[in-house]
Design an enzyme around this catalytic site. Structure first.
Site, PDB file in Angstrom:
ATOM      1  CG  ASN A 182      21.090  30.794  -8.719  1.00 21.01           C
ATOM      2  OD1 ASN A 182      20.360  31.644  -8.216  1.00 21.01           O
ATOM      3  ND2 ASN A 182      20.630  29.885  -9.553  1.00 21.01           N
ATOM      4  CE  LYS A 183      17.679  33.703  -8.635  1.00 25.68           C
ATOM      5  NZ  LYS A 183      16.281  33.811  -8.279  1.00 25.68           N
ATOM      6  CB  VAL A 184      22.932  40.004  -8.396  1.00 24.89           C
ATOM      7  CG1 VAL A 184      24.023  41.069  -8.388  1.00 24.89           C
ATOM      8  CG2 VAL A 184      22.286  39.899  -9.784  1.00 24.89           C
TER       9      VAL A 184
END
Ligand SMILES: *Cc1c(COP(=O)(O)O)cnc(C)c1O
Length: 363
Positions: A182-184
């Protein structure tokens, strides 16, 4: 069917091609060209000389603390509002977690609060670039210099964020990134430590790989770790990295759309961006004035009924029974009234319109 998640990775042809190539090559563990490429390009992107890939962001934080020589009995200052991994890494080495308050604009660690928390045992500060906005690194570095402390940026949520035009990860002794789903950008699971310090880089690579001596195979002079990234993860990570400008631009556009709808709604506040900062808006932040925890949880439930996922801000670390209490007013206040909204690459304009309309109805 129509549920809008808070987060979802953007996987395209490039990601599939690189991962397929990595699997077919047979280099499926922690040797392979994708690891070298990913490290090299990520270092250049952050404006540093070295990058060391790790199995995830948490192991990256742990490794950085060990490599810098932080140990049992030392104190490490962290912001009270962060994901728990920042604190866990400090616990792993037996050091004391000292949680301090945040600034109400950036949501990041308050330089004044750091100053008040320094003792003779303080060895390091871990500012967290929360939700995509960088911490006040200039002031933090000044304090660190005055008191001779290490600074490790927890940049897990802020790939590409900038302080006065300089990217995070290159603004202190070391930066640590996460590539969780779910990170950048994502590598499935994965992390990266960035630094300009050659000795530190060597130590990180040594400790990452069981602390095995380069000159003598299977000989170990200290206890190391297996914190390596696999070539498969790096293949996905590199493909994502090659799209990082596109992904960040989209995140900034998404925020602007939310802002257009919600900026004039009474009692509502969205993400902040300081004049000296570039926010990459990892997650859109919605703060509602005078919201109690019960109201907030009801708000999240109502959104869910309308098919929209959201999540509360983190709880203050000091609230957890396993950590010491701290007098962190802003962190507590923000924690109870903040909600993160869907912020992912493939979110459509129609979906954002619908989310904003739903929010206004619920309010
Ligand atoms: C995600 C995150 C981490 C941990 O990263 P993982 O790759 O999930 O281990 C650390 N710090 C912060 C602030 C994070 O958001």
């Amino acid at each position: 069917m129509n549920f809008i998640p808070i987060s979802q990775p953007s996987i395209g042809e490039k990601e599939i091609a690189y991962v397929t190539d990595a699997v077919k090559s047979g280099w499926v563990s922690s040797l392979g060209k994708y690891i070298d490429e990913f490290e090299k390009h990520f270092a250049a992107y952050c404006g540093v000389k070295y990058a060391v890939a790790t199995s995830n962001g948490t192991t990256g934080l742990h490794l950085a603390l060990v490599a810098l020589g932080i140990k049992e009995g030392d104190e490490v200052i962290i912001p009270d509002l962060t994901f728990i991994a920042t604190a866990s890494a400090v616990k792993y080495i037996g050091a004391k977690v000292v949680t301090v308050d945040i600034d109400s604009d950036t949501l990041c660690i308050s330089p004044d609060a750091i100053k008040n928390a320094i003792t003779p045992k303080t060895k390091a500060i871990i500012p967290v670039h929360l939700y995509g906005h960088p911490a006040k690194m200039d002031e933090i570095n000044k304090i660190a210099k005055e008191y001779n402390l290490f600074v490790i940026e927890d940049a897990a949520e802020a790939h590409g964020a900038e302080v006065n035009g300089n990217r995070v990860g290159g603004l202190s002794d070391a930066g640590v990134f996460s590539f969780y789903g779910n990170k950048v950008i994502t590598s499935g699971e994965g992390g990266m430590i960035t630094t300009n310090n050659e000795n530190l880089c060597r130590k990180l690579k040594f400790l990452r790989d069981h602390a095995m001596l380069k000159e003598k195979r299977y000989w170990h002079t200290e206890v190391g770790f297996n914190y390596r990234m696999t070539n498969l993860q790096a293949a996905l990570g590199l493909a994502q990295f090659e799209r990082i400008d596109e992904i960040i631009n989209k995140k900034r556009e998404i925020f602007e759309l939310y802002k257009k709808h919600l900026t004039n709604v009474e009692g509502v506040k969205l993400n902040f961006q300081a004049t000296w900062a570039k926010n990459v808006y990892w997650l859109v932040c919605l703060e509602i004035e005078n919201l109690t925890v019960e109201d907030r949880d009801k708000f999240i439930l109502k959104l869910k009924e309308k098919g929209i996922d959201s999540r509360p801000y983190f709880y203050p670390v000091s609230e957890m029974p396993i950590y010491d209490n701290s007098n962190t007013k802003v962190a507590h206040e923000k924690s109870q009234k903040g909600i993160n909204l869907p912020s992912y690459f493939d979110l459509s304009i129609e979906q954002i319109n619908y989310i904003c309309k739903s929010i206004m109805e619920i309010i």
